[in-house]
Design a protein around this motif. Structure first.
Motif, short mmCIF file in Angstrom:
data_model
loop_
_atom_site.label_atom_id
_atom_site.label_comp_id
_atom_site.label_asym_id
_atom_site.label_seq_id
_atom_site.Cartn_x
_atom_site.Cartn_y
_atom_site.Cartn_z
N THR A 73 0.89 -1.21 -0.07
CA THR A 73 0.04 0.06 0.05
C THR A 73 1.06 1.46 0.04
OG1 THR A 73 -1.52 -1.09 1.29
CG2 THR A 73 -1.94 1.22 1.27
N GLY A 74 0.54 2.17 -0.91
CA GLY A 74 1.45 3.24 -1.19
C GLY A 74 2.26 3.42 -2.17
N SER A 75 2.54 2.15 -2.71
CA SER A 75 3.44 1.95 -4.16
C SER A 75 3.04 2.81 -5.21
CB SER A 75 3.67 0.64 -4.28
OG SER A 75 4.34 -0.18 -3.44
N LEU A 76 4.04 3.12 -5.90
CA LEU A 76 3.57 3.82 -7.20
C LEU A 76 3.59 2.93 -8.38
CD1 LEU A 76 3.31 7.00 -8.22
CD2 LEU A 76 5.84 6.70 -8.94
N PHE A 77 2.40 2.87 -8.97
CA PHE A 77 2.35 1.88 -10.05
C PHE A 77 2.45 2.96 -11.30
CE2 PHE A 77 -0.41 0.14 -13.44
CZ PHE A 77 0.39 -1.03 -13.55
N ARG A 78 3.45 2.37 -12.37
CA ARG A 78 3.39 3.15 -13.42
C ARG A 78 3.32 2.05 -14.60
NH1 ARG A 78 8.44 3.85 -14.73
NH2 ARG A 78 8.02 5.64 -16.13
N GLY A 79 2.51 2.70 -15.54
CA GLY A 79 2.20 1.91 -16.75
C GLY A 79 2.28 2.69 -18.24
N LEU A 80 2.21 2.04 -19.14
CA LEU A 80 2.50 2.55 -20.44
C LEU A 80 1.13 2.12 -21.32
CD1 LEU A 80 5.50 2.85 -22.78
CD2 LEU A 80 3.40 2.56 -23.85
N VAL A 81 0.22 3.07 -21.91
CA VAL A 81 -0.77 2.66 -22.80
C VAL A 81 -0.40 2.40 -24.09
CG1 VAL A 81 -3.28 3.47 -23.15
CG2 VAL A 81 -2.30 4.11 -21.18
N ARG A 82 -0.69 1.28 -24.70
CA ARG A 82 -0.71 1.12 -26.10
C ARG A 82 -2.00 0.95 -26.88
NH1 ARG A 82 4.65 -0.16 -27.34
NH2 ARG A 82 6.04 -0.52 -25.67
N HIS A 83 -1.89 1.47 -28.16
CA HIS A 83 -3.19 1.15 -28.94
C HIS A 83 -2.61 0.78 -30.15
CE1 HIS A 83 -6.40 3.45 -31.41
NE2 HIS A 83 -6.90 1.89 -31.11
N ASP A 84 -3.21 -0.39 -30.72
CA ASP A 84 -2.57 -1.11 -31.72
C ASP A 84 -0.90 -1.25 -31.36
OD1 ASP A 84 -4.94 -1.44 -32.64
OD2 ASP A 84 -4.77 0.38 -33.95
N GLY A 85 -0.40 -1.66 -30.45
CA GLY A 85 0.83 -1.78 -30.27
C GLY A 85 1.72 -0.36 -29.95
N LYS A 86 1.19 0.67 -30.17
CA LYS A 86 2.06 1.98 -30.25
C LYS A 86 1.56 2.84 -29.07
CE LYS A 86 2.42 1.98 -35.36
NZ LYS A 86 2.19 3.11 -36.50
N PRO A 87 2.52 3.54 -28.44
CA PRO A 87 2.22 4.11 -27.26
C PRO A 87 1.25 5.34 -27.61
CG PRO A 87 4.57 4.24 -27.44
CD PRO A 87 4.04 3.42 -28.69
N ALA A 88 0.24 5.34 -26.76
CA ALA A 88 -1.02 6.37 -27.19
C ALA A 88 -0.80 7.66 -26.15
CB ALA A 88 -2.18 5.56 -26.36
N SER A 89 -0.49 8.52 -27.07
CA SER A 89 0.07 9.93 -26.53
C SER A 89 -1.37 10.60 -25.81
CB SER A 89 0.53 10.84 -27.47
OG SER A 89 0.65 12.17 -27.09
N SER A 90 -1.01 10.97 -24.19
CA SER A 90 -2.07 11.61 -23.73
C SER A 90 -3.10 11.04 -23.60
CB SER A 90 -2.42 13.12 -24.46
OG SER A 90 -1.12 13.86 -24.40
#
Length: 266
Positions: free
Chosen positions: A163-180
Motif C-alpha cells: 500500500t502506497g507503492s507507485l504503479f506506472r504503466g504505458l498505454v498502447r493502442h494497436d501496439g504503439k504508445p497512446a499519447s495523452s
C-alpha cells in the motif's frame, strides 16, 4: 418581508430542467480478479469476471460469454475459454474460471469480452482486461504483452505491491504508445469506504506524450486502471449512429505492511 412571486411558467421550466438534468456518468470496469496476486507455492487460482462499477459496488451489468479468455505463461498463450463457468452477481450474468500454476513464473491473464451496448451513452463498450498472477513468487514474466487492441504495459512489477507503492504503466493502442491517453482509476470497494462525493469515485489521469502514467495506491485491495480510446463510428441496435469505446484495463493489488512476529524477524 414578502418573497417575489415567480410566474408559473418559470417554475415549470425550472422543474423540467431538474427532471432532465443528466446524471453523472458511471465508469464501467471489466473486472478480472484472481483469488491471489502471488502464489508462493504455486497451485490453484480462481478468477472472477464481472462487468461493474467497482467503487460504488454496482450496479452490475449483464456480461455475455467472453469471446476469449487466456493467459501468457512461459512465453506461450494458453486458451482458457472452455473453462468458463457462468455465475450470477446481483442477478446479472458474470463468469468464473479456475486453473493451476505449477511452474515458477508469472501468468498474464486476459479477457476479450463481447461489446456491451450502453444506451445512456449510445456507445458500444469493449474493455480488454488483464491481471498478473505470479507463480512461486518468481518475479519474472510480468511485463509480457497480450497484443490486445488497447493494452496497458506495466512499468512497475504489478505483484507484491505494498500500500502506497507507485504503479506506472504505458498505454498502447494497436501496439504503439497512446499519447495523452485518459486513464480512469477505481478501487474495488469492499464496503469499508464511502466516497464523500462523486468526485472521489473515479480518479482520472492523463498519460504523458509517451503514453506513460503513474498512480500511488493509497489503500489495500484491488485497483483497476482503464485506459480509454475512442473507437471507430458504429451503429446502434436501432441503426442510428453510435460511438465505440475501447478500453485497456489492468488490475493490481496493494497489500498493507504488517508487523512480523519477533520470531520471524531476521
Amino acid at each position: 418581508m414578502r418573497l417575489p412571486c415567480l410566474p408559473l411558467a418559470s417554475l415549470l421550466v425550472g422543474a423540467a430542467s431538474l427532471l432532465t438534468a443528466p446524471a453523472p456518468a458511471l465508469a464501467h470496469f471489466q473486472e478480472i480478479l484472481p483469488s491471489a496476486d502471488v502464489l508462493p507455492e504455486g497451485g490453484a487460482v480462481t478468477l472472477d469476471l464481472v462487468f461493474t462499477h467497482p467503487m460504488e459496488r454496482g450496479p452490475t451489468m449483464e456480461m455475455a460469454r467472453p469471446r476469449s479468455v487466456g493467459a501468457l505463461i512461459d512465453g506461450k498463450t494458453v486458451d482458457l475459454t472452455s473453462g468458463l463457468a457462468e455465475k450470477k452477481v446481483e442477478g446479472k450474468t458474470a463468469w468464473t474460471l479456475s486453473t493451476r500454476l505449477d511452474k515458477p513464473g508469472a501468468a498474464v491473464f486476459f479477457v476479450e469480452p463481447q461489446p456491451y451496448w450502453e444506451p445512456a451513452e449510445k456507445t458500444w463498450i469493449s474493455h480488454f482486461a488483464k491481471v498478473v498472477v505470479d507463480g512461486y513468487a518468481s518475479g519474472e514474466g510480468w511485463d509480457r504483452l497480450a497484443g490486445l487492441p488497447v493494452e496497458i504495459e506495466p512499468l512497475t512489477r504489478p505483484t507484491g505491491l505494498w500500500t502506497g507503492s507507485l504503479f506506472r504503466g504505458l498505454v498502447r493502442h494497436d501496439g504503439k504508445p497512446a499519447s495523452s491517453a485518459e486513464i480512469e482509476v477505481e478501487w474495488a470497494n469492499d464496503g469499508s469506504v464511502r466516497p464523500p462525493n462523486d468526485a472521489f469515485v473515479t480518479q482520472k489521469i492523463k498519460a504523458d506524450p509517451n503514453g506513460v502514467f503513474a498512480f500511488a495506491l493509497p489503500r489495500a485491495g484491488w485497483w483497476g486502471f482503464a485506459a480509454l480510446i475512442d473507437g471507430p463510428p458504429a451503429k446502434a441496435p436501432d441503426g442510428s449512429p453510435a460511438k465505440t469505446e475501447l478500453g485497456g484495463l489492468f488490475w493490481v493489488k496493494a497489500t498493507d505492511m504488517t508487523s512480523a512476529p519477533a520470531s520471524a524477524a531476521k
